[in-house]
Enzyme design. Structure first.
Site, short mmCIF file in Angstrom:
data_model
loop_
_atom_site.label_atom_id
_atom_site.label_comp_id
_atom_site.label_asym_id
_atom_site.label_seq_id
_atom_site.Cartn_x
_atom_site.Cartn_y
_atom_site.Cartn_z
N ARG A 153 -16.18 78.76 71.67
CA ARG A 153 -14.82 78.97 71.18
C ARG A 153 -14.74 80.35 70.52
NH1 ARG A 153 -13.18 75.59 74.19
NH2 ARG A 153 -12.00 73.73 73.69
N HIS A 168 -10.74 82.00 79.99
CA HIS A 168 -11.04 80.62 79.59
C HIS A 168 -11.09 79.72 80.83
CE1 HIS A 168 -10.95 77.81 75.89
NE2 HIS A 168 -11.53 77.19 76.89
C1 GLV Z 1 -12.33 73.98 77.49
O1 GLV Z 1 -12.52 74.87 76.74
C2 GLV Z 1 -12.50 72.61 77.13
O2 GLV Z 1 -12.62 72.31 75.94
O3 GLV Z 1 -12.55 71.77 78.03
#
Ligand code: GLV
Length: 303
Positions: free
Chosen positions: A218, A266
């Protein structure tokens, strides 16, 4: 009644869950009689009118955006996806970054721009030291796969794990010592009170000169200014980055154009609609029959 929130794929989830759970009404309407919510990053206030909720299913592995919210009582259980096709993608992502470092693709890229023909010394997998931060669903699979590939793999987790062929450690002192012997650092930790800010300037400085970072945990775990400084100086050869302090990464952010940064939006391990819906449907069926299900988040540890 099941209510679904997803900014892009709500209709696909509604279709998949309706098919798998014919006895339930599934919709994106906020109706007070909704028993379950299935959601990814719902806006603040989303849960306020859902007074009959008995469970929230995150459409992802990380639940940081569902914790500590004003609109969701801490008594309502949250379930996160466990694997659901994401671990395999994360293994691929990690392998890409590790090979990039081991086979010097980043260096050859730079040499190409200078039309420079120069072979780098060979480096074997066994001589490539990898540290995986987080040994859960994602990190555990990544560490095991890379160890199986023949790399020299260590793994750090809050509670010490035991994994075949992986040197498992826990605790800050051991982590700091290990960083000094890490060629490729792979971060797959969840965002918790203990992991926020973990990749500080001080810790990045412990990595040997010329190492690399693969960051897919994160954004709040990494000091981006310290990262930029390490990339600028070449202390870090490159960083493969999937998560950021602010997402989407802002236009004009220095990382976008940095020659030592490789940016993905992401997308290292995407939630697969079919797999996610199937896992959630199985869990809802089990809960309805009064059974325990896996994936329940322990709020005190935040995952
Ligand atoms: C992506 O970051 C998730 O948490 O699946």
């Amino acid at each position: 009644m099941i209510t679904v929130y997803h900014s892009e794929h709500a209709q696909s989830y509604i279709a998949a869950l309706s098919r798998l759970l014919p006895g339930h009404r599934v919709s994106d309407q906020l109706e007070p009689d909704a028993r379950y919510a299935v959601a990814w990053n719902p806006p603040e206030g989303f849960f306020s009118n859902l007074s009959g909720l008995q469970g929230v299913f995150a459409l992802g592995a990380g639940v940081d955006r569902l914790l500590g919210r004003q609109d969701l009582s801490p008594d309502i259980p949250i379930y996160r996806l466990t694997d659901a096709g994401m671990a395999e993608q994360m293994v691929e992502y990690a392998r890409y970054g590790v090979l990039h470092w081991q086979r010097s693709f980043d260096v050859y890229r730079t040499q190409q721009q200078a039309q420079q023909w120069q072979v780098r010394p060979d480096r074997r997998k066994a001589d490539t030291r990898i540290t995986v931060l987080g040994l859960g669903e994602m990190g555990g699979r990544v560490a095991a796969a890379l160890a199986e590939d023949g790399y020299c793999v260590s793994g750090y987790s809050r509670k010490r794990h035991a994994l075949d062929r992986v040197n498992c450690i826990s605790g800050e002192a051991q982590l700091n010592a290990l960083l000094a012997q890490t060629d490729v650092l792979i971060n797959l930790l969840p965002s918790t009170a203990l992991t926020r800010g973990l990749l500080s300037a001080k810790r990045l400085a412990l990595l040997p000169a010329g190492s690399a970072l693969i960051h897919a945990g994160r954004g709040d775990q990494l000091d981006e200014n310290a990262l930029l400084a390490a990339l600028d100086s070449g202390a870090l050869r490159f960083a493969l980055l999937d998560v950021f302090a602010l997402e989407p990464l802002e236009a004009g952010h220095r990382l976008w154009g940095h020659p030592r940064a490789i940016i993905t939006p992401h997308s290292a391990a995407q939630t697969l609609i079919g797999e996610a819906a199937a896992q959630i449907a199985r869990r809802i069926q089990a809960l309805e029959q009064g059974q325990e299900v896996t994936g329940k988040v322990e709020r005190s540890r935040a995952y």
